[in-house]
Enzyme design. Structure first.
Site, PDB file in Angstrom:
ATOM      1  N   HIS A 281      17.795  37.983  73.142  1.00 16.95           N
ATOM      2  CA  HIS A 281      18.837  37.086  73.658  1.00 16.95           C
ATOM      3  C   HIS A 281      18.281  35.691  73.920  1.00 16.95           C
ATOM      4  O   HIS A 281      18.907  34.670  73.550  1.00 16.95           O
ATOM      5  CB  HIS A 281      19.421  37.675  74.941  1.00 16.95           C
ATOM      6  CG  HIS A 281      20.451  36.804  75.580  1.00 16.95           C
ATOM      7  ND1 HIS A 281      21.721  36.648  75.065  1.00 16.95           N
ATOM      8  CD2 HIS A 281      20.383  36.005  76.693  1.00 16.95           C
ATOM      9  CE1 HIS A 281      22.402  35.804  75.820  1.00 16.95           C
ATOM     10  NE2 HIS A 281      21.611  35.413  76.821  1.00 16.95           N
ATOM     11  N   GLU A 282      17.103  35.656  74.548  1.00 16.59           N
ATOM     12  CA  GLU A 282      16.519  34.355  74.881  1.00 16.59           C
ATOM     13  C   GLU A 282      16.097  33.575  73.640  1.00 16.59           C
ATOM     14  O   GLU A 282      16.147  32.345  73.629  1.00 16.59           O
ATOM     15  CB  GLU A 282      15.312  34.559  75.818  1.00 16.59           C
ATOM     16  CG  GLU A 282      15.663  35.132  77.178  1.00 16.59           C
ATOM     17  CD  GLU A 282      16.628  34.224  77.944  1.00 16.59           C
ATOM     18  OE1 GLU A 282      16.524  32.996  77.816  1.00 16.59           O
ATOM     19  OE2 GLU A 282      17.497  34.759  78.661  1.00 16.59           O
TER      20      GLU A 282
ATOM     21  N   ARG B 297      17.483  33.984  70.487  1.00 13.08           N
ATOM     22  CA  ARG B 297      18.622  33.664  69.639  1.00 13.08           C
ATOM     23  C   ARG B 297      19.438  32.497  70.184  1.00 13.08           C
ATOM     24  O   ARG B 297      20.044  31.751  69.412  1.00 13.08           O
ATOM     25  CB  ARG B 297      19.505  34.898  69.480  1.00 13.08           C
ATOM     26  CG  ARG B 297      18.962  35.869  68.439  1.00 13.08           C
ATOM     27  CD  ARG B 297      19.816  37.085  68.285  1.00 13.08           C
ATOM     28  NE  ARG B 297      19.400  37.869  67.109  1.00 13.08           N
ATOM     29  CZ  ARG B 297      19.856  39.052  66.812  1.00 13.08           C
ATOM     30  NH1 ARG B 297      20.753  39.627  67.602  1.00 13.08           N
ATOM     31  NH2 ARG B 297      19.437  39.698  65.733  1.00 13.08           N
TER      32      ARG B 297
ATOM     33  N   ALA C 154       7.901  47.914  45.294  1.00 11.56           N
ATOM     34  CA  ALA C 154       7.311  48.198  43.987  1.00 11.56           C
ATOM     35  C   ALA C 154       8.007  47.402  42.883  1.00 11.56           C
ATOM     36  O   ALA C 154       7.358  46.879  41.962  1.00 11.56           O
ATOM     37  CB  ALA C 154       7.405  49.708  43.715  1.00 11.56           C
TER      38      ALA C 154
ATOM     39  N   TYR D 265       6.839  43.616  43.243  1.00 11.41           N
ATOM     40  CA  TYR D 265       5.454  43.277  42.918  1.00 11.41           C
ATOM     41  C   TYR D 265       4.968  43.914  41.622  1.00 11.41           C
ATOM     42  O   TYR D 265       3.906  43.537  41.114  1.00 11.41           O
ATOM     43  CB  TYR D 265       4.524  43.693  44.066  1.00 11.41           C
ATOM     44  CG  TYR D 265       4.777  42.906  45.328  1.00 11.41           C
ATOM     45  CD1 TYR D 265       4.382  41.578  45.431  1.00 11.41           C
ATOM     46  CD2 TYR D 265       5.430  43.487  46.406  1.00 11.41           C
ATOM     47  CE1 TYR D 265       4.630  40.848  46.588  1.00 11.41           C
ATOM     48  CE2 TYR D 265       5.681  42.772  47.555  1.00 11.41           C
ATOM     49  CZ  TYR D 265       5.284  41.448  47.646  1.00 11.41           C
ATOM     50  OH  TYR D 265       5.526  40.729  48.775  1.00 11.41           O
TER      51      TYR D 265
ATOM     52  N   ARG E   6       0.243  40.997  56.525  1.00 11.06           N
ATOM     53  CA  ARG E   6       0.503  40.458  55.189  1.00 11.06           C
ATOM     54  C   ARG E   6      -0.780  40.504  54.378  1.00 11.06           C
ATOM     55  O   ARG E   6      -1.840  40.096  54.854  1.00 11.06           O
ATOM     56  CB  ARG E   6       1.000  39.008  55.259  1.00 11.06           C
ATOM     57  CG  ARG E   6       2.362  38.881  55.934  1.00 11.06           C
ATOM     58  CD  ARG E   6       2.705  37.421  56.139  1.00 11.06           C
ATOM     59  NE  ARG E   6       4.020  37.281  56.754  1.00 11.06           N
ATOM     60  CZ  ARG E   6       5.151  37.263  56.085  1.00 11.06           C
ATOM     61  NH1 ARG E   6       5.131  37.383  54.779  1.00 11.06           N
ATOM     62  NH2 ARG E   6       6.298  37.140  56.711  1.00 11.06           N
TER      63      ARG E   6
ATOM     64  N   GLY F  55       7.033  41.077  57.020  1.00  5.60           N
ATOM     65  CA  GLY F  55       5.876  41.914  57.337  1.00  5.60           C
ATOM     66  C   GLY F  55       6.237  43.146  58.141  1.00  5.60           C
ATOM     67  O   GLY F  55       5.346  43.795  58.698  1.00  5.60           O
ATOM     68  N   LEU F  56       7.527  43.497  58.198  1.00  2.60           N
ATOM     69  CA  LEU F  56       7.967  44.639  59.001  1.00  2.60           C
ATOM     70  C   LEU F  56       8.529  45.782  58.157  1.00  2.60           C
ATOM     71  O   LEU F  56       8.784  46.859  58.692  1.00  2.60           O
ATOM     72  CB  LEU F  56       9.030  44.201  60.011  1.00  2.60           C
ATOM     73  CG  LEU F  56       8.531  43.356  61.181  1.00  2.60           C
ATOM     74  CD1 LEU F  56       9.717  42.817  61.970  1.00  2.60           C
ATOM     75  CD2 LEU F  56       7.631  44.172  62.084  1.00  2.60           C
TER      76      LEU F  56
END
Length: 465
Positions: free
Chosen positions: A254-255, A257, A366, A369, A414, A427-428
């Protein structure tokens, strides 16, 4: 007096052990007394009947002049008893020499000789079983104006044959003791295993992400009650920690955004006033990436908390068939080929959206890349008592350095060579995939593919067919 209740595990084991030992000792001491083949005293009622038989014989042969006349009468017409039927009567002299000679082969005089030699004093009549005949004596008797000893043999129908067989065969006696003690041992093992089983099931629920306390864990012996109370306290602490984490992430979201929204509004106003510029485009790109990252963080956090609440049994084809068909179309648009093996006709218990998202992240990576070839293979392996689904996704791209293979499932990690910020990722994706697989009691590993690129292998337990 009321005995105290035993609540300690070791106390129960100790009490049951000594109780079992008491029963075994009692049986060992009592069983010899139940064996009729041991020389023992005659019960008073039976002793009275036998003395009546002796008195009857004395009266019947009171007029006999020689012992030979009496012995001949015994051989031709044995006495009878109203309770025991036909009897076998034996006469010995004062020196325990057997005078009676039966011409019938139904009884061996060896047994009588053995019994006579075991009598310590003639003043205490005893009895002993030989085969099916119970011999009792000696009873002092007067015949032909002289003193003799009377021994009486009667047919014996008790005890049951199996009791005597127990004494004759030690293995059968051991088996009988085991049969008697088995219920106590089974009860003991059940009493010990039930609390442990409840604790095991509670631990399995926690491993599956179900953080619920179980009041039943705090019942039973003191050791298991303490372990159950500690386990429930741990579950409550984990729940509290997760709730705080969720609240912190929600507050952070919230803070973040709020100023992010104002930043994008300011960027839009600046673009309207000054027109497009490289700096304003960069600001908008980074703002979008930051908003995407916040959304992924919340998705990862939510996945780790409530995925266990939406579990259901799903066929593998309904999970991934449409997804892989869309992925093949996407790969074709990029000039690449996606090969998919047949999906096994099996089912698993899962959070459908999580596993769909997990495989989608791996396959899209896949496709992105890989150079021009991507393969997705399904295989079912039987390991011990469970069936395991193995999914192999590999490409012929540049791959990942060997030293970084274990790190690609960490959040925000990464790879320096290929997955840099120009790819547009957060990266998640693989971190979310790893979390989803782990919450379904599965494993995920990365290695170098035989095609030259990256191989990601996922293993998931299946429902028994």
């Amino acid at each position: 007096m009321r005995l105290p209740k035993i609540t300690s595990l070791y106390g129960r084991i100790f009490a049951i052990f000594w109780f079992t030992m008491f029963l075994v000792t009692l049986a060992v001491l009592a069983l010899p007394h139940l064996d009729p083949r041991k020389t023992r005293d005659i019960s008073p009622p039976y002793y009275e009947r036998l003395t009546e038989v002796r008195d009857q014989i004395e009266r019947e042969f009171s007029a006999a002049n020689s012992i030979g006349q009496v012995l001949a009468a015994f051989d031709s017409r044995p006495p009878r008893d109203s309770n025991d039927g036909r009897l076998k009567v034996f006469i010995t002299d004062i020196d325990s020499n057997i005078l009676t000679v039966y011409r019938r082969p139904d009884f061996s005089l060896k047994a009588l000789r053995n019994f006579v030699t075991t009598i310590e004093t003639p003043l205490a009549p005893q009895q002993r079983l030989y085969g099916r005949v119970m011999i009792s004596g000696p009873f002092p008797i007067q015949l032909a104006n002289d003193d003799y000893y009377l021994y009486i043999g009667a047919k014996w129908n008790q005890p049951p044959n199996f009791v005597i067989q127990l004494f004759d065969h030690p293995f059968r006696l051991l088996l009988a003791v085991m049969l008697v003690s088995t219920p106590f041992l089974l009860w003991l093992s059940w009493a010990l295993s039930q609390p442990a089983r409840r604790l095991e099931l509670a631990a399995q629920r926690v491993a599956q992400g179900i953080f619920e306390t179980d009041p039943e864990l705090e019942k039973g012996t003191s050791e298991f009650r303490q372990a159950g109370a500690s386990f429930n306290q741990m579950v409550e602490a984990i729940n509290l920690m997760i709730c705080r984490q969720q609240r912190l992430l929600s507050d952070i979201s919230h803070e973040l955004r709020s100023p992010l929204t104002r930043l994008r509004m300011a960027q839009a106003l600046a673009t309207r006033k000054q027109g497009e510029s490289t700096e304003l485009v960069r600001i908008d790109t980074e703002a979008q990436r930051l908003e995407q990252m916040i959304g992924k963080l919340l998705e990862l956090s939510s996945m780790q908390v409530d995925s266990h609440l939406k579990r259901e049994s799903q066929p593998l084809s309904s999970l991934w068939e449409a997804l892989l068909a869309d992925s093949q179309f996407e790969a074709e648009q990029m000039g690449k080929t996606l090969y998919v093996s047949d999906i096994p006709e099996r089912s698993l218990t899962c959070h459908p959206q999580l596993l769909m998202s997990a495989l989608e992240n791996i396959v899209r990576n896949a496709i992105y890349y890989g150079k021009d070839r991507i393969e997705v293979n399904f295989d079912v392996n039987t390991e011990d008592k469970s069936d395991v689904l193995t999914i192999r996704v590999e490409d012929n791209g540049g791959g990942v350095p060997d030293e970084e293979l274990e790190s690609i499932f960490r959040p925000f990690y990464r790879v320096s060579t290929a997955r840099d910020r120009h790819s547009g990722g957060t990266g998640l994706g693989l971190a979310i995939t790893e979390s989803a697989v782990r919450q379904h009691n599965g494993t995920i590993n990365a290695s170098r593919s035989s095609l030259g690129g990256l191989l990601v292998e996922v293993s998931l337990p299946l429902l028994k067919s």
